[in-house]
Write a protein that holds these residues in place. Structure first.
Motif, PDB file in Angstrom:
ATOM      1  N   LYS A 298       0.834  -1.182   0.000  1.00 30.75           N
ATOM      2  CA  LYS A 298       0.000   0.000   0.000  1.00 30.75           C
ATOM      3  C   LYS A 298       0.879   1.246   0.000  1.00 30.75           C
ATOM      4  CE  LYS A 298      -1.189  -2.611   2.875  1.00 30.75           C
ATOM      5  NZ  LYS A 298      -0.944  -4.073   3.133  1.00 30.75           N
ATOM      6  N   LEU A 299       0.565   2.193  -0.876  1.00 31.35           N
ATOM      7  CA  LEU A 299       1.325   3.436  -0.956  1.00 31.35           C
ATOM      8  C   LEU A 299       0.370   4.611  -0.792  1.00 31.35           C
ATOM      9  CD1 LEU A 299       2.504   1.434  -3.571  1.00 31.35           C
ATOM     10  CD2 LEU A 299       4.402   2.973  -3.045  1.00 31.35           C
ATOM     11  N   CYS A 300       0.771   5.606   0.010  1.00 35.83           N
ATOM     12  CA  CYS A 300      -0.099   6.739   0.313  1.00 35.83           C
ATOM     13  C   CYS A 300       0.746   8.010   0.344  1.00 35.83           C
ATOM     14  CB  CYS A 300      -0.800   6.517   1.662  1.00 35.83           C
ATOM     15  SG  CYS A 300      -1.794   7.898   2.248  1.00 35.83           S
ATOM     16  N   LEU A 301       0.221   9.083  -0.226  1.00 37.58           N
ATOM     17  CA  LEU A 301       0.893  10.381  -0.195  1.00 37.58           C
ATOM     18  C   LEU A 301       0.447  11.146   1.052  1.00 37.58           C
ATOM     19  CD1 LEU A 301       0.404  11.350  -3.938  1.00 37.58           C
ATOM     20  CD2 LEU A 301       2.483  10.438  -2.883  1.00 37.58           C
ATOM     21  N   ILE A 302       1.405  11.735   1.764  1.00 38.15           N
ATOM     22  CA  ILE A 302       1.111  12.486   2.988  1.00 38.15           C
ATOM     23  C   ILE A 302       1.759  13.860   2.870  1.00 38.15           C
ATOM     24  CG2 ILE A 302       1.414  12.564   5.496  1.00 38.15           C
ATOM     25  CD1 ILE A 302       1.487   9.498   5.462  1.00 38.15           C
TER      26      ILE A 302
END
Length: 699
Positions: A298-302
């Motif tokens: 899972k990849l998420c931009l923060i």
């Protein structure tokens, strides 16, 4: 140290492993465990993990004052189609909403296109006369005489759950409420999901799909959550169990049983919460969260310490990377891209002689070949074992025996034979493909969001995240990686930092130029009162943090842009401020504004949550010294593909300011951090490992 007071447990049930974390009243992790997930009865794996961490500190369930749980069960039951028999009831004339959908093909030129399975066929789609308009005014009364006939048909058809989605119920739910009351009079055991409770927003197709998904999993999740609660109560747990939600907050079991669709993707959301906290610790305003587990990555931009959020996502896509090929679900959710790239992802050679990895997974049962539990397929974990990157005696705290010879033989048979490769070459090839798949997914996710990965730091965790971080970062153009403490159980740690919260969205369409600020203020106050009754459960905080937003668009635009509202009653002067804020955000996403175009507001959102605690940024490194190397190990270098000697360092022995250069393996109970030959590592005051790509090495 005494842990008798204020102990909190977090349990994250994943597709392959169940992660358990125990934290004391100083927010210090005092014990962790990674146990195999028990798919037939998930509470068993959770119980084993919880008992293990309490045993480590010599305490029992009576000393636990907080329990947070996240699970993949809701997601898996939708993907694997293991839910209830569902029917729909819609407004007369709208029987075919699910079949019509968006009136487009997700892949225009695919001859054998596979339509998304939306769970309800036309024979179970019922309609009823009665009509509300978009302002919530009744145009035609509900045909209550037809309800008994519908109930009889539902009973005859063996229907267990019903999704009710009447036209414009988000504006006035009166007809839906009457329909539910009359149906339950006829069928007391029937599960009824109402669209105005599940997803009170305009767009009938999305709202119906969300309500159907909620109804489909509601009986299963209600039983599961009831059994889960009973299991731990019998063990002596007296505190309430809170559930992690897809939006990164927590809610009660009662709310989760009523709205189980909000639990979808709750595990990955915990990882994003952890990454946001680490970003605060390190002062990193722009990061990429990278969570690689046993089944998926899972990849998420923060940005500015807040994970990117969305209003909708798709479940069980027929084509994994093509939008529109799955079931749309419209709920508050942390936006991330998830791909079938985990330790258990299966590698094989296709008809064109190409190595393919995932999305199929060996899961917990039978697992990778190296586990010796019956798995016969070559997996990513088998490749890591063959490359020497996993210390066999340390894997999963020694609870699993790793058979290196079996892993190598399986890779040679399943991959190497077709390509005339030995086990090392086959393992290297599998690693190259899976790492490129993850890097490509990250680049695509960033581009779709109008952002650049090269300016970001990566925060890596999960059972396999630290092991693959440098390999993925190199391909994605990321030069700096942060590996937090206890990364192998990162999502579960994130649960313990998640705030108790609840978010509501309401559709109230209006043009900005004729906005009635008094009506909107009344709407937002009503939403706050409703959210407060849920958010207050499970927290002793006197003041909850409030966030309000409007979803705005140009007239004719296909989707809305979120604009933050001031935390006070709106005034007439705010119309100009909202216009300016919308056009600033629009220009940031699309590069320009559209002059003289009418601006509309479709939805309004409000969230209440516990306040974010203040976190001091880790101070700069004052002194640096080489880390102590405890052993050496032969590995296959991920840059050259040739054998080399890597240092082995115990993470527990690392202190702030310790440094080392690759190649090295930093080992700890649930995972291993690979320091590639082109990276250097340093430990900060919080115990985070910073991996930095050396100057002059490949990007």
């Amino acid at each position: 140290m005494s842990h008798a007071n204020g102990l909190r447990i977090a349990v994250d049930i994943g597709g392959t492993f169940t992660d358990t974390v125990l934290m004391d009243d100083t927010s210090t992790v005092v014990a962790t465990a990674k146990t195999a997930t028990t798919p037939e009865y998930p509470a068993t794996g959770a119980q084993l993990g919880a008992e293990a961490v309490l045993r480590d500190v010599g305490q029992g369930f009576a000393q636990v004052s907080g329990f947070i749980h996240g699970t993949t069960l809701a997601t898996n039951s939708l993907i694997e189609r293991r839910g209830a028999s569902v029917a729909t009831i819609t407004t007369y004339g709208f029987r075919d909403i699910l079949d019509i959908g968006y009136e487009r093909r997700y892949s225009q030129y695919a001859i054998n296109i596979e339509k998304p399975d939306l769970l309800v066929d036309r024979t179970r789609a019922y309609t009823i006369r009665g009509r509300m308009d978009s302002a919530g005014q009744e145009l035609h009364p509900l045909d209550t005489d037809a309800i008994e006939k519908i109930a009889t048909s539902l009973r005859t058809s063996g229907i267990e759950a019903v999704a009710v989605c009447l036209l414009h119920a988000y504006a006035n739910p009166a007809h839906e409420l009457i329909l539910r009351a009359r149906l339950l009079d006829q069928m007391p055991d029937l599960v009824v999901s109402l669209s105005h409770e599940v997803s009170p927003e305009a767009r009938e197709f999305d709202r119906l799909c969300t309500t159907v998904a909620n109804a489909y999993i509601q009986p299963l999740m209600a039983r599961y959550l009831g059994d889960f609660q009973t299991t731990f109560q019998k063990l002596g747990l007296s505190c309430p169990i809170l559930m992690m939600t897809a939006s990164g907050g927590m809610t009660s079991i009662e709310t989760a049983s009523r709205l189980p669709i909000r639990l979808v993707e709750s595990g990955p959301a915990g990882g994003a919460v952890l990454a946001a906290r680490v970003a605060r610790q390190t002062g990193s305003t722009n990061v990429l969260s990278f969570d690689m587990g046993g089944t998926t990555a899972k990849l998420c931009l923060i940005d500015d310490f807040r994970p990117q959020t969305a209003r909708t996502f798709e479940i069980a896509r027929a084509e994994r990377f093509i939008r529109g090929s799955g079931m749309p679900v419209r709920i508050p959710v942390i936006e991330m891209i998830e791909i079938g790239a985990g330790g258990g992802s299966i590698a094989q050679v296709d008809m064109l002689g190409r190595i393919q990895v995932g999305p199929q997974s060996a899961g917990a049962v039978p697992g990778p070949a190296a586990f010796g539990t019956g798995g016969t397929c070559a997996t990513v974990t088998d490749a890591d074992v063959a490359l020497g990157l996993i210390e066999p005696t340390r894997f999963a705290e020694g609870r699993l025996t790793i058979d290196v010879a079996r892993a190598r033989a399986t890779l040679r048979r399943e991959v190497g034979t077709a390509l005339d490769m030995d086990a090392d070459a086959a393992a290297f090839g599998v690693s190259e493909i899976v790492d490129e798949n993850m890097a490509s997914a990250g680049r695509m996710h960033a581009v779709e969001s109008g952002k650049d990965l090269s300016a970001r730091s990566m925060i890596a965790f999960g059972g396999n995240g630290p092991l693959h971080a440098t390999r993925v970062a190199r391909r994605a153009g990321v030069k700096q990686i942060i590996v937090p403490k206890d990364p192998g159980v990162g999502s579960a740690v994130g649960f313990l930092y998640a705030p108790v919260s609840f978010e509501l969205v309401r559709s109230h369409y209006v043009s900005l130029d004729v906005l009635d600020v008094n009506a909107v203020n009344d709407l937002l106050q009503g939403m706050q009162d409703e959210a407060a009754t849920v958010a207050r459960f499970g927290t002793s905080a006197d003041i909850l943090e409030r966030r309000r937003a409007a979803f705005m668009r140009y007239h004719g635009q296909g989707h809305e842009i979120e604009v933050t509202l001031p935390d006070r009653p709106l005034s007439e002067a705010d119309k100009a401020r909202l216009k300016e804020a919308f056009e600033t955000e629009y220009a940031a996403q699309f590069g320009r504004v559209v002059p003289d175009m009418r601006i509309e507001i479709l939805n309004w959102a409000l969230s209440l949550s516990e306040a974010t605690p203040h976190i001091e940024v880790a101070p700069d490194f004052r002194t640096c010294k080489p880390a102590k190397r405890t052993a050496e190990r032969e590995i296959v270098c991920d840059v050259t593909g040739r054998s080399c000697i890597a240092a082995i360092i115990e993470r527990s022995a690392l202190a702030a300011g310790d440094t080392l250069s690759g190649p090295a393996l930093i080992v700890e109970p649930q995972t291993t951090t690979l320091v590639s030959v082109d990276f250097s590592a340093k430990v900060d005051a919080y115990g985070n490992i910073w991996l930095t790509q050396n100057e002059g090495t490949p990007a």
